[in-house]
Design a protein around this motif. Structure first.
Motif, short mmCIF file in Angstrom:
data_model
loop_
_atom_site.label_atom_id
_atom_site.label_comp_id
_atom_site.label_asym_id
_atom_site.label_seq_id
_atom_site.Cartn_x
_atom_site.Cartn_y
_atom_site.Cartn_z
N ALA A 184 0.80 -1.22 -0.10
CA ALA A 184 -0.10 -0.01 0.00
C ALA A 184 0.86 1.16 0.16
O ALA A 184 0.56 2.34 -0.83
CB ALA A 184 -1.00 -0.05 1.30
N LEU A 185 1.95 1.16 0.62
CA LEU A 185 2.76 2.37 0.75
C LEU A 185 3.55 2.62 -0.58
O LEU A 185 3.67 3.71 -1.11
CB LEU A 185 3.93 2.15 1.81
CG LEU A 185 3.52 2.37 3.38
CD1 LEU A 185 4.72 2.00 4.20
CD2 LEU A 185 2.91 3.77 3.65
N ASP A 187 2.14 1.71 -3.34
CA ASP A 187 1.06 2.05 -4.51
C ASP A 187 0.81 3.82 -4.19
O ASP A 187 0.77 4.39 -5.03
CB ASP A 187 -0.26 1.32 -4.17
CG ASP A 187 -0.14 -0.02 -4.83
OD1 ASP A 187 0.81 -0.28 -5.63
OD2 ASP A 187 -1.10 -0.47 -4.23
N SER A 188 0.93 4.07 -2.96
CA SER A 188 0.80 5.58 -2.41
C SER A 188 1.71 6.36 -3.03
O SER A 188 1.59 7.31 -3.68
CB SER A 188 0.78 5.64 -1.20
OG SER A 188 0.71 6.91 -0.79
N THR A 189 3.14 5.76 -2.94
CA THR A 189 4.03 6.51 -3.59
C THR A 189 4.04 6.58 -5.13
O THR A 189 4.42 7.54 -5.72
CB THR A 189 5.53 5.61 -3.21
OG1 THR A 189 5.60 5.79 -1.87
CG2 THR A 189 6.82 6.52 -3.87
N ILE A 191 1.35 6.61 -6.96
CA ILE A 191 0.31 7.39 -7.27
C ILE A 191 0.71 8.88 -7.26
O ILE A 191 0.44 9.61 -8.04
CB ILE A 191 -0.96 7.13 -6.44
CG1 ILE A 191 -1.51 6.06 -6.84
CG2 ILE A 191 -2.19 8.40 -6.64
CD1 ILE A 191 -2.78 5.35 -5.88
N ARG A 192 1.23 9.34 -6.15
CA ARG A 192 1.94 10.46 -5.94
C ARG A 192 2.93 11.02 -7.12
O ARG A 192 3.16 12.02 -7.42
CB ARG A 192 2.47 10.74 -4.68
CG ARG A 192 1.73 10.94 -3.43
CD ARG A 192 2.14 11.52 -2.19
NE ARG A 192 3.34 10.69 -1.87
CZ ARG A 192 3.17 9.81 -0.86
NH1 ARG A 192 1.65 9.85 -0.58
NH2 ARG A 192 4.27 9.02 -0.29
N SER A 195 1.19 11.67 -10.35
CA SER A 195 0.23 12.77 -10.56
C SER A 195 0.75 14.05 -10.89
O SER A 195 1.73 14.35 -11.02
CB SER A 195 -0.55 12.79 -8.92
OG SER A 195 -1.19 11.87 -8.48
#
Length: 195
Positions: A184-185, A187-189, A191-192, A195
């Motif tokens: 999840a971490l 994936d978050s990285t 996505i950021r 973006s």
């Protein structure tokens, strides 16, 4: 006319450790009783005097543990925490000052205001899982419910810490939980970054 509704939480007195509003309002784990254990049953308190002159460590409110500058000296006894040990501040645990020692420093020294726990030797609690567990909303809520003392200097004893019930699933599930968190971490990285 409007009607004001107020949620009421009914708690059997037999389930309370103390007659205290904070105790009643504390969040609870939603795990089977067979998976719950007191922290003191899955970790061993480490009291190893710092005879080697190890550098001091700091436990930050976000759970990170860092090494202090070499010039820092503190009067009185200090104790060693080893990689993968859980360390917390008696005063600032309520603010999040609890973490797991990283592997890259070797042993660090802490005063007796920082209880130290070996979570590896008993083989029931993985350090990475313990790191996540200590950051959860439920764990933090339980700490807040048990903290005692006046507003500015509330202390949390090691003995009280050892009575906290935590979920301790089988090692395989602990590994799955920590792996899912890491994914999840990542994936978050991603996505950021994208973006």
């Amino acid at each position: 006319r409007g009607c004001l509704s107020v949620p009421v939480r009914v708690v059997p007195s037999s389930t309370l450790d103390r007659w205290d509003v904070k105790q009643v309002l504390a969040a609870r784990w939603m795990r089977p009783a067979s998976e719950m254990a007191r922290f003191g049953d899955v970790a061993e308190r480490r009291i190893e005097v710092n005879h080697v002159g190890a550098r001091y460590g700091s436990v930050h409110f976000d759970g990170h543990i860092t090494r202090r500058a070499e010039i820092v000296t503190i009067k009185g006894a200090s104790y060693l925490a080893h990689p993968k040990d859980v360390v917390f501040s008696r005063i600032d645990i309520r603010n999040g000052a609890i973490g797991v020692m990283p592997d890259n420093y070797g042993p660090l020294a802490f005063t007796n205001e920082y209880p130290i726990y070996d979570v590896v030797s008993r083989g029931r609690l993985l350090p990475d899982y313990a790191r996540l567990l200590c950051r959860t909303k439920v764990f933090r809520s339980q700490i807040q419910a048990l903290v005692v003392g006046h507003t500015g200097r509330k202390r949390f004893s090691a003995e009280l810490f050892e009575t906290i019930s935590i979920p301790v699933p089988l090692t395989g599930e602990q590994q799955e939980i920590t792996a899912a968190h890491q994914e999840a971490l990542l994936d978050s990285t991603r996505i950021r970054r994208d973006s």
